[in-house]
Write an enzyme that holds these catalytic residues in place. Structure first.
Site, short mmCIF file in Angstrom:
data_model
loop_
_atom_site.label_atom_id
_atom_site.label_comp_id
_atom_site.label_asym_id
_atom_site.label_seq_id
_atom_site.Cartn_x
_atom_site.Cartn_y
_atom_site.Cartn_z
N CYS A 2 26.36 -5.53 -18.29
CA CYS A 2 25.21 -4.70 -18.02
C CYS A 2 23.96 -5.43 -18.52
O CYS A 2 24.06 -6.42 -19.23
CB CYS A 2 25.32 -3.38 -18.76
SG CYS A 2 26.93 -2.60 -18.53
N ARG A 27 22.71 -8.90 -13.44
CA ARG A 27 23.73 -8.63 -14.47
C ARG A 27 24.56 -7.40 -14.15
O ARG A 27 25.57 -7.16 -14.81
CB ARG A 27 23.07 -8.45 -15.83
CG ARG A 27 22.36 -9.69 -16.35
CD ARG A 27 21.71 -9.42 -17.68
NE ARG A 27 22.68 -9.15 -18.71
CZ ARG A 27 23.12 -10.06 -19.59
NH1 ARG A 27 22.67 -11.28 -19.53
NH2 ARG A 27 23.99 -9.74 -20.49
N TRP A 70 27.05 -2.31 -14.84
CA TRP A 70 28.20 -2.79 -14.08
C TRP A 70 29.40 -2.13 -14.73
O TRP A 70 29.73 -2.41 -15.89
CB TRP A 70 28.25 -4.31 -14.16
CG TRP A 70 29.28 -4.91 -13.28
CD1 TRP A 70 29.29 -4.93 -11.92
CD2 TRP A 70 30.45 -5.60 -13.71
NE1 TRP A 70 30.40 -5.60 -11.48
CE2 TRP A 70 31.13 -6.02 -12.54
CE3 TRP A 70 31.00 -5.91 -14.93
CZ2 TRP A 70 32.32 -6.73 -12.58
CZ3 TRP A 70 32.19 -6.62 -14.97
CH2 TRP A 70 32.85 -7.03 -13.80
N ASN A 96 25.20 -2.25 -23.87
CA ASN A 96 25.96 -3.27 -23.15
C ASN A 96 27.13 -3.65 -24.05
O ASN A 96 26.93 -3.91 -25.23
CB ASN A 96 25.06 -4.48 -22.88
CG ASN A 96 25.82 -5.64 -22.26
OD1 ASN A 96 26.90 -5.48 -21.69
ND2 ASN A 96 25.24 -6.83 -22.38
N GLY A 97 28.35 -3.67 -23.48
CA GLY A 97 29.52 -4.02 -24.29
C GLY A 97 30.55 -2.90 -24.21
O GLY A 97 30.52 -2.08 -23.30
N GLU A 476 37.13 -24.22 -5.62
CA GLU A 476 35.78 -23.74 -5.81
C GLU A 476 35.17 -23.29 -4.48
O GLU A 476 34.52 -22.25 -4.40
CB GLU A 476 34.92 -24.83 -6.47
CG GLU A 476 33.43 -24.57 -6.52
CD GLU A 476 33.05 -23.29 -7.23
OE1 GLU A 476 33.88 -22.71 -7.95
OE2 GLU A 476 31.90 -22.84 -7.03
N LYS A 480 33.83 -19.56 -3.45
CA LYS A 480 32.49 -19.27 -2.94
C LYS A 480 32.58 -18.35 -1.73
O LYS A 480 31.89 -17.35 -1.62
CB LYS A 480 31.84 -20.57 -2.51
CG LYS A 480 30.60 -21.11 -3.15
CD LYS A 480 30.09 -20.52 -4.39
CE LYS A 480 31.05 -20.57 -5.53
NZ LYS A 480 30.67 -20.09 -6.79
N GLU A 483 33.82 -14.80 -2.58
CA GLU A 483 32.82 -14.04 -3.35
C GLU A 483 31.75 -13.41 -2.47
O GLU A 483 31.35 -12.29 -2.68
CB GLU A 483 32.10 -14.97 -4.35
CG GLU A 483 32.86 -15.25 -5.61
CD GLU A 483 32.08 -16.17 -6.55
OE1 GLU A 483 32.10 -15.90 -7.75
OE2 GLU A 483 31.47 -17.17 -6.09
N HIS A 499 55.24 -26.03 0.67
CA HIS A 499 56.13 -25.31 -0.24
C HIS A 499 55.89 -23.81 -0.20
O HIS A 499 56.25 -23.11 -1.14
CB HIS A 499 55.97 -25.85 -1.66
CG HIS A 499 56.32 -27.30 -1.77
ND1 HIS A 499 57.60 -27.79 -1.63
CD2 HIS A 499 55.53 -28.39 -1.95
CE1 HIS A 499 57.60 -29.10 -1.74
NE2 HIS A 499 56.34 -29.49 -1.94
N LYS A 595 26.88 -11.51 -12.60
CA LYS A 595 26.63 -12.92 -12.82
C LYS A 595 27.44 -13.50 -13.97
O LYS A 595 28.19 -14.43 -13.81
CB LYS A 595 25.13 -13.14 -13.06
CG LYS A 595 24.74 -14.58 -13.37
CD LYS A 595 24.87 -15.46 -12.14
CE LYS A 595 24.76 -16.93 -12.48
NZ LYS A 595 25.24 -17.76 -11.38
#
Lengths: 600, 387
Positions: A2, A27, A70, A96-97, A476, A480, A483, A499, A595
């Site tokens: 947050c 955030r 969030w 936040n937390g 990566e 991307k 996401e 495999h 983020k």
């Protein structure tokens, strides 16, 4: 995670706090809210993005706090949005937390207090309400309250009739900005950076009483002083500068970010690097293993670093997903260096892994983008990647800068440990120097990548394959795409296809193959043949004109030696961007993601 | 005060440099032309700049961002298609509510010029442009004057059809009514701003201020070398990071060196040279009167004179751009005796022992094999081998 912001000054606080929330929106954006405090406290909240929250019309209040959320505990609804208040509505708290013992606290409070939300946060205003009933100051009430809380938190509290704001920090990030006739609060400096670059970072355990012109900080009940520092970033770098999305802006900033990452660190004449590492050379020579801990994109940069370090620095490297990390296996902590890679320097999983390593007795090195972040204090030494602020939730320029920094670290360690040949040093440093120009060429060819993205946008799934340094780039690049486009995308080591994953390959699933330098392209071409015979279209990313005859679409990239897979990654960032753009996705704010994740 | 700067033009005459960047982003004295323009606006107390951008606009946006480094508020409007300067200006209409400065982004001028145009506009309330004298006025927009009032404005007239020595510098002050006037201008395809100005001339309202200060225009590639040289003299040398220059190398006072540049032993960076960021100058390289863009690699023993080298180009060992004067044919026109060693585009890969004869222009991404002899025009992505 947050975002918290706050303002105590002379201007109408509603507008300033609202802007602060806009700045912090990356955030979290499930819900947002503002509390303005004067003689009474007024709370404004909404579900959804900050834009849905009107700027408070109240113009006569110059003190306020805000929060963008969030969700971790409780759904993203207006009721669960912060600020939370006590029964009287006179105390407002943003947080936040995570409060780990909130269930016990809530059970104890429930008889005398009415809870409205499902959040862990709501216990805080009710606890403060209890303490204020003893007729103590808001500062004392918050001190008594935080003593009852377990977990990680950054909170800001206002109360009717009490001047200013009281903040407290336990692990979660929080800093204070000092303006002219005004004091600002932020989870990071983005919140208020257009107003001031003078900041005080609070430390864990700090509780501070903030007024318009003053800051009093206490730790364990004793007054403490914390330095005022000047930030080097300015608000300019956080605007969109005419781009439709931060992500596209940041993709285009990569040549510059890469030049910054290497600027002044390479002495081409002496073929050496200077990373300003304080860890003693004897120690660096003695280590038997490097453990890299990281999450998400930083984890992929860690895998790339492993390729480089094992080949040239003569050291065993293991890469760990931070949330799965334990220092164990009977390792010798004196001979193990733990490297934490985190863009924000606040990633809770990575910080927790780092602390685990420290407790075991290992020395630690942070690789981060954020000056003054928690990881820089926790680790024994820090190397900055110098990418500049990254706002888009999908990391782009920080990945390439992390890899560039890892390359410098490889040369440094290789030279200290006398495991790198001068020819390899020259090759790595030349590759680094060529990187900005090579990335610029990809940006100049944006249109061809955009065309390909539009052609393949409606595919069922996307598979990325690569070997050696091409493997982390495959992972990566797939991350991307998933996401930001919400398409199913997976990266595989090219040899692993047969495999198992080959069963997923159909004519509806394009396969993106990394056929670059440093990625054993000849071998991967065999895997390209495997998927082509199942009818899958293949996009080849390569600098080798001979490889193009094996694939359906080619992303032609310039040669760039051992870092060529990084150049390929930039082409695939653009591919992901344009696939998502073709689907009209919220590219800078993908659903469910934030983020930097400051909860474990 | 606000200014609208037109930076959407492609500038085809500077091919191949303008393939990957708009003309205003071509560096002179190591800073884009547009940055010199922005500096002049800043010096003239403009506080808000609206940049009209088009092709390759990312280059402009990345560089100037939101203007904080110049302490200006910079915003962007996009001209999607190149439909003339009038059309370009029209894109900024929503941002303008009061009198404003309009100007081109590809000509370097002094702040004084902007101030004078602005002051005259404030005094009279009329639209104002500014004129200056040049040697060959027929290459530009020629302005005929009746006292202070403009009596005619003719784009690139035949030299025999005009007696005026004054040309339009492309710096204007307008009221917002210019936008209505542009819209009412009958156009055939492109909407040129000068066509609209003809209406003001008919109403006897267009004023001109005359100006004798700096006015630098890059039309042809060699103009870039001249402009670079004169600006280095005008602005003075930049500091060189001594750690990156070997003790046995020479860097002249009249040279500008970018960030992260390395100059290897025995290299000579002489008069009139600018080196962009992250350039590597190999051992024994000799550079004179040259504009070297960023990320270029010059290998041992290369000699580059009177030449422009595009970004990320590599020049092989002992390759020579000999430089000097020559006759150049460009866009169907012959230019006699110009000092022009050549122009290499971006990402060109030049091998060892290549000779590039004066006046050569090499397109982007071309590959020149070892020991080749290059002359004339080489297209983008061409492979040239010794034949």
């Amino acid at each position: 995670m947050c975002g918290i912001t706050g303002y105590i000054g002379t201007e109408p606080a509603g507008r300033i706090v609202h802007q602060g929330l806009k700045n912090l929106e990356y955030r979290g954006y499930d819900s947002a809210g503002i509390a303005l405090a004067g003689e009474t406290v007024s709370v404004y909240k909404t579900e959804g993005e900050v834009d849905e929250l009107p700027v408070p019309a109240q113009n006569d209040v110059a003190c306020g706090i805000g929060h963008t959320r969030w969700s971790t505990h409780g759904e993203p609804t207006e009721t669960n949005a912060h600020p939370h208040t006590d029964c009287s509505g006179d105390v407002a708290v943003v947080h936040n937390g995570i409060i780990e013992n909130y269930e016990e606290l809530k059970a104890a409070l429930r008889d005398q207090h009415i809870f409205k939300s499902d959040t862990d946060t709501e216990v805080i205003p009710h606890l403060i309400e209890n303490h204020l009933a003893d007729d103590v100051s808001l500062l004392t009430a918050v001190q008594r309250t935080t003593a009852q809380l377990e977990g990680s938190f950054a909170i800001a509290v206002t109360a009717a009739g009490h001047d200013g704001v009281v903040v407290a920090r336990e692990d979660s990030p929080l800093l204070v900005g000092h303006g002219e006739n005004a004091t600002f609060i932020g989870s990071d400096a983005t919140a208020f950076i257009e107003h001031t670059d003078q900041v005080t970072y609070l430390e864990s355990g700090d509780i501070a009483r903030l007024t318009r012109e003053d800051i009093e900080i206490y730790n364990a009940g004793e007054p403490v002083t914390r330095e005022i520092e000047t930030l080097e970033w300015d608000a300019e770098a956080a605007g969109k500068s005419g781009y439709e999305h931060y992500m596209l802006k940041e993709i285009h900033e990569q040549p510059r970010a890469l030049r910054q990452a290497i600027s002044g660190r390479i002495d081409e004449l002496a073929t050496s690097v200077d990373l300003d590492i304080d860890l003693p050379a004897e120690y660096l020579r003695s280590i038997e293993e490097i453990q890299i801990v990281a999450c998400g994109t930083s984890y992929h940069a860690g895998l790339y670093a492993k390729e480089l370090l094992e080949a040239h620095a003569g050291v065993r490297v293991t890469v760990h997903i931070a949330s799965e990390y334990e220092f164990g296996g009977d390792r010798d902590p004196w001979r193990t260096m733990v490297v934490a890679i985190t863009q924000s320097g606040e990633t809770a999983d990575t910080l927790s892994a780092l602390r685990n390593a420290k407790r075991a007795g290992a020395r630690t090195l942070a690789v981060t983008n954020t000056l003054g972040s928690t990881v820089t204090r926790d680790a024994d030494d820090t190397v900055f990647i110098r990418a500049g602020p990254e706002i888009g939730v999908a990391a782009t320029k920080t990945f390439v800068s992390q890899v560039a920094t890892a390359t410098l670290l490889t040369v440094h360690l290789g030279q200290v440990r006398q495991s790198i040949t001068s020819q390899t040093t020259t090759e790595l440093l030349e590759s680094l120097r060529d990187l900005p120009g090579a990335v610029q060429q990809i940006l100049d060819r944006e249109a061809t990548i955009k065309d390909a993205a539009e052609t393949y946008a409606d595919s069922e799934s996307f598979f990325y394959i690569g070997r050696q340094a091409g493997y982390p780039v495959a992972l990566e690049s797939a991350l991307k795409l998933k996401e930001i486009s919400y398409d199913h995308a997976e990266g595989f080591a090219a040899g692993e296809l047969k495999h198992g994953p080959l069963a997923l390959v159909t004519p509806e699933t394009p396969v993106i193959a990394l056929l670059t330098n440093a990625s054993a392209a000849e071998k991967t071409l065999n895997n390209v043949n495997e998927v082509e015979s199942r009818g899958a279209p293949v996009i080849g990313v390569t600098s080798d004109p001979a490889a193009t005859s094996h694939v359906d679409t080619t992303f032609d990239i310039p040669e760039c030696g051992p870092l060529e897979p990084v150049v390929a990654n930039v082409a695939l960032q653009l591919f992901a961007y344009y696939v998502a753009d073709a689907k009209d996705r919220a590219i800078d704010k993908p659903r469910n993601l934030a983020k930097s994740v400051t909860v474990e | 005060m606000k200014a609208v700067v037109l930076a959407a033009g492609k500038g085809r005459r500077l091919w191949p440099l303008t393939e990957n960047r708009p003309k205003p982003m071509i560096p002179v004295a190591n800073r884009p032309i547009l940055e010199h323009v922005i500096d002049a606006l800043d010096g003239a107390a403009v506080d808000e700049v609206i940049l009209v951008v088009g092709s390759n606009r990312e280059r402009i946006q990345n560089y100037f961002q939101d203007g904080q480094d110049w302490e200006l508020d910079i915003s962007y409007v996009v001209q999607e298609q190149q439909l003339g300067t009038g059309h370009a200006l029209l894109q900024a209409e929503a941002q303008i509510g009061d009198s404003f400065i309009a100007m081109n982004g590809d000509r370097i001028i002094d702040a004084a010029l902007i101030e004078r145009v602005w002051d005259r506009h404030q005094e009279t309330g009329d639209p104002v442009l500014s004129v200056t004298r040049v040697e060959e006025p027929s290459r530009y927009g020629v302005v005929e004057l009746d006292g202070e009032m403009v009596s005619s404005l003719e784009e690139k007239p035949l030299p025999q059809l005009t007696t005026s020595e004054y040309i339009n510098t492309g710096v204007y002050a307008f009221e917002p009514d210019i936008f209505a006037a542009i819209r009412q201008t009958e156009g055939t395809g492109e909407q040129a701003l000068t066509d609209t100005l003809t209406r003001y001339i008919d109403d006897q309202r267009l004023r001109a201020v005359t100006y004798r200060g700096m006015w630098l225009d890059v039309s042809e590639p060699w103009d870039l070398l001249e402009m670079n040289d004169s600006l280095i003299a005008y602005e003075g040398p930049s500091g060189t990071d001594p750690a990156r220059v070997d003790d046995s190398a020479v860097v002249a006072e009249a040279a500008i060196v970018g960030e992260g540049v390395s100059v290897h032993p025995q290299a000579a960076v002489l008069r009139g040279v600018t080196l962009g960021d992250n350039v590597s100058v190999g051992p024994g390289v000799v550079l004179e009167n040259a504009v070297i863009l960023s990320d270029v690699t010059l290998k041992a023993g290369a000699v580059v004179t009177d030449c422009i080298v595009g970004a990320n180009t590599t020049i092989g060992p002992n390759t020579t751009v000999e430089g000097g004067s020559t006759d150049v044919v460009l866009n169907e026109r012959v230019y006699h005796d110009v000092t022009f060693g050549g122009l290499l585009g971006d990402n060109v890969d030049v091998g060892g022992n290549v000779t590039i004869t004066p006046g050569s222009i090499v397109g982007n991404d071309a590959h020149i094999g070892s020991a080749a002899l290059v002359s004339g025009r080489i297209d983008d992505s061409t492979h040239v081998e010794r034949g």
